[in-house]
Design an enzyme around this catalytic site. Structure first.
Site, PDB file in Angstrom:
ATOM      1  N   SER A  50      -2.158   2.417  -3.454  1.00  7.56           N
ATOM      2  CA  SER A  50      -2.999   2.998  -2.399  1.00  7.56           C
ATOM      3  C   SER A  50      -3.493   1.876  -1.488  1.00  7.56           C
ATOM      4  CB  SER A  50      -4.198   3.694  -3.042  1.00  7.56           C
ATOM      5  OG  SER A  50      -4.989   2.716  -3.704  1.00  7.56           O
ATOM      6  N   ASP A  83       0.651   5.172  -1.388  1.00  2.64           N
ATOM      7  CA  ASP A  83      -0.088   6.397  -1.680  1.00  2.64           C
ATOM      8  C   ASP A  83      -1.178   6.579  -0.609  1.00  2.64           C
ATOM      9  OD1 ASP A  83      -0.798   8.619  -3.195  1.00  2.64           O
ATOM     10  OD2 ASP A  83      -2.080   7.487  -4.582  1.00  2.64           O
ATOM     11  N   HIS A  84      -1.240   7.756  -0.005  1.00  4.44           N
ATOM     12  CA  HIS A  84      -2.290   8.103   0.960  1.00  4.44           C
ATOM     13  C   HIS A  84      -2.491   7.105   2.108  1.00  4.44           C
ATOM     14  CE1 HIS A  84      -3.658  11.668  -1.136  1.00  4.44           C
ATOM     15  NE2 HIS A  84      -3.600  10.996  -2.265  1.00  4.44           N
ATOM     16  N   ASP A 105      -0.864  10.581   4.916  1.00  6.27           N
ATOM     17  CA  ASP A 105      -1.781  11.680   4.608  1.00  6.27           C
ATOM     18  C   ASP A 105      -2.537  12.042   5.875  1.00  6.27           C
ATOM     19  OD1 ASP A 105      -3.622  13.484   3.813  1.00  6.27           O
ATOM     20  OD2 ASP A 105      -4.544  12.253   2.253  1.00  6.27           O
ATOM     21  N   GLU A 142       1.287  15.560   3.802  1.00  5.84           N
ATOM     22  CA  GLU A 142       0.393  16.455   3.038  1.00  5.84           C
ATOM     23  C   GLU A 142      -0.123  17.568   3.940  1.00  5.84           C
ATOM     24  OE1 GLU A 142      -2.453  14.838   0.282  1.00  5.84           O
ATOM     25  OE2 GLU A 142      -3.957  16.322   0.826  1.00  5.84           O
ATOM     26  N   GLY A 224      -3.322  14.567  -7.881  1.00  7.81           N
ATOM     27  CA  GLY A 224      -4.432  14.868  -8.788  1.00  7.81           C
ATOM     28  C   GLY A 224      -3.937  15.494 -10.074  1.00  7.81           C
ATOM     29  N   SER A 225      -2.839  14.954 -10.624  1.00  3.12           N
ATOM     30  CA  SER A 225      -2.177  15.634 -11.734  1.00  3.12           C
ATOM     31  C   SER A 225      -2.364  14.965 -13.086  1.00  3.12           C
ATOM     32  CB  SER A 225      -0.687  15.783 -11.422  1.00  3.12           C
ATOM     33  OG  SER A 225      -0.548  16.763 -10.425  1.00  3.12           O
ATOM     34  N   ASN A 266       1.799  12.863  -9.239  1.00  2.00           N
ATOM     35  CA  ASN A 266       0.950  11.671  -9.136  1.00  2.00           C
ATOM     36  C   ASN A 266      -0.020  11.571 -10.315  1.00  2.00           C
ATOM     37  OD1 ASN A 266       2.174  11.415  -6.667  1.00  2.00           O
ATOM     38  ND2 ASN A 266       0.269  11.092  -5.545  1.00  2.00           N
ATOM     39  N   ASP A 268      -2.798   8.809 -12.035  1.00  3.06           N
ATOM     40  CA  ASP A 268      -3.540   7.551 -12.020  1.00  3.06           C
ATOM     41  C   ASP A 268      -4.634   7.564 -13.088  1.00  3.06           C
ATOM     42  OD1 ASP A 268      -4.777   5.185 -11.410  1.00  3.06           O
ATOM     43  OD2 ASP A 268      -5.399   5.729  -9.397  1.00  3.06           O
TER      44      ASP A 268
HETATM   45  P1  13P Z   1      -5.274  11.647 -10.728  1.00  2.00           P
HETATM   46  O1  13P Z   1      -6.629  11.131 -10.362  1.00  2.00           O
HETATM   47  O2  13P Z   1      -5.320  13.049 -11.260  1.00  2.00           O
HETATM   48  O3  13P Z   1      -4.545  10.738 -11.656  1.00  2.00           O
HETATM   49  O4  13P Z   1      -4.403  11.731  -9.393  1.00  2.00           O
HETATM   50  C1  13P Z   1      -3.810  10.595  -8.840  1.00  2.00           C
HETATM   51  C2  13P Z   1      -3.248  10.865  -7.497  1.00  2.00           C
HETATM   52  O5  13P Z   1      -3.024  11.990  -7.084  1.00  2.00           O
HETATM   53  C3  13P Z   1      -2.927   9.691  -6.651  1.00  2.00           C
HETATM   54  O6  13P Z   1      -2.566  10.047  -5.346  1.00  2.00           O
END
Ligand code: 13P
Length: 349
Positions: A50, A83-84, A105, A142, A224-225, A266, A268
């Site tokens: 990121s 990322d983003h 994004d 996105e 956010g997975s 994704n 993290d």
């Molecule tokens: P988490 O916080 O659920 O791991 O998501 C990470 C993410 O989507 C990074 O872009």
């Protein structure tokens, strides 16, 4: 293998019917953990950084660590993804550094906080697509806005405030030509996603299914997975941590997504939890220790375990040797001559 195009990796995943984890990194130990997990499970992989990670590690350290990973694991297809990205300039600087894929994004304005209009999102994403594709670089866009805040990026809120409208997803894919499409279905970044095991009222898998029905060939991305497993929360709390009870995205919901067009997932937070738990345990049990390797090694091992498990659950395990890397120059040629399509297949409602 040199760093490969994320488009190639996702096209192969679609052929094989599996998903590919995109794991965030900030330092050498996290890259090492991911590469060892990829080797252990024979998996292609996406490593992503990121803006926060780039600021923390500095671009040159990050890039050369990624080159080292590609050099040390020639059998693993590896894409390096931003990322983003919050603006055209951020994406451009990542491409010029050597990232093989970027996320623009545009769902948020350049401040990374305020939701943008649909028109603003299309305009900036298309600008990045034109610049990136000419150079053989993949673009993720996105549509809809995720919940939560990660590394200072995010609109906050629950994740249900700006879920993706399937009609807008179609229009966005058509107008921008993105290679991968991140959608908002109620998930959010970070550990605190849901206050109980999520059901359809908070995790909108029905929206994902509706988008896949309209865009059956588009590579979908779930942000956010993290699953925020209880055992990882428990380790942290057992050794002096203070996490409140929380739920993430159940792996079986991600697997449902993978059966319906999700190709990039994704993760993290799960790795952050694993690392922190392992470090806390060492320092709690043996407070006399002060050599960083005494806690960084278990931390790296704990992260490797989580990543290897996710690689198996997402189905990418066993697929590293399925294909050879296509050079970035050939990918650029593919976008130019149209053999790499940027026009989504759109199905009727
Ligand atoms: P988490 O916080 O659920 O791991 O998501 C990470 C993410 O989507 C990074 O872009």
């Amino acid at each position: 293998m040199p760093l490969v195009s994320m488009r190639q990796l996702l096209d192969e995943a679609a052929k094989g019917g599996y998903g590919v984890g995109a794991f965030n990194v900030n330092d050498m130990e996290q890259i090492q953990a991911i590469m060892e997990a990829a080797k252990q499970t024979n998996s292609p992989v996406i490593i992503q950084a990121s803006r926060g990670a780039r600021a923390f590690a500095q671009d040159n350290y990050l890039y050369h660590l990624m080159l080292a990973a590609a050099e040390l694991y020639p059998e693993i297809p590896l894409a390096m993804h931003l990322d983003h990205g919050n603006s055209f300039e951020t994406c451009k600087s990542a491409i010029e550094l050597g990232f093989t894929s970027v996320m623009m994004d545009g769902s948020l304005k350049a401040d990374g906080k305020t939701p943008a209009t649909f028109e603003e999102n299309v305009a900036v994403t298309k600008q990045v697509v034109d610049f990136a594709h000419e150079r053989g670089i993949t673009v993720e866009g996105e549509i809809g806005v995720l919940g939560g805040v990660e590394d200072g990026h995010g609109a906050g809120g629950s994740g249900l405030e700006h879920v993706t409208d399937p009609d807008q997803a179609v229009e966005f894919a058509e107008k921008t030509g993105v290679d991968a499409l991140a959608i908002a279905i109620g998930t959010s970044h970070g550990a605190y996603k849901f206050s109980k095991k999520p059901d359809g009222s908070v995790l909108k898998m029905d929206i994902l299914l509706a988008i896949h029905k309209r865009l059956p060939k588009t590579h979908l991305v779930m942000h956010g997975s993290s699953s925020v497993p209880k055992d990882l929360q428990d380790v942290i709390n057992r050794y002096g941590g203070k996490l409140k009870e929380t739920w993430g995205v159940p792996v079986e919901e991600i697997q449902l997504g993978i059966r319906n067009g999700v190709r990039k997932i994704n993760v993290d937070t799960d790795n952050r939890l694993a690392i922190t738990g392992a470090i806390r345990k060492v320092l709690w049990e043996t407070p006399e220790k002060f050599d960083p390797r005494d806690y960084l090694k278990p931390a790296r091992e704990a992260m490797q375990k989580v990543v290897a498990l996710r690689m198996t659950q997402f189905g990418q395990a066993g697929h590293a040797g399925d294909y050879k890397a296509v050079s970035i120059a050939e990918i650029a040629q593919g976008y130019k001559d149209g053999s790499l399509s940027t026009k989504p297949l759109v199905a009727d409602k």
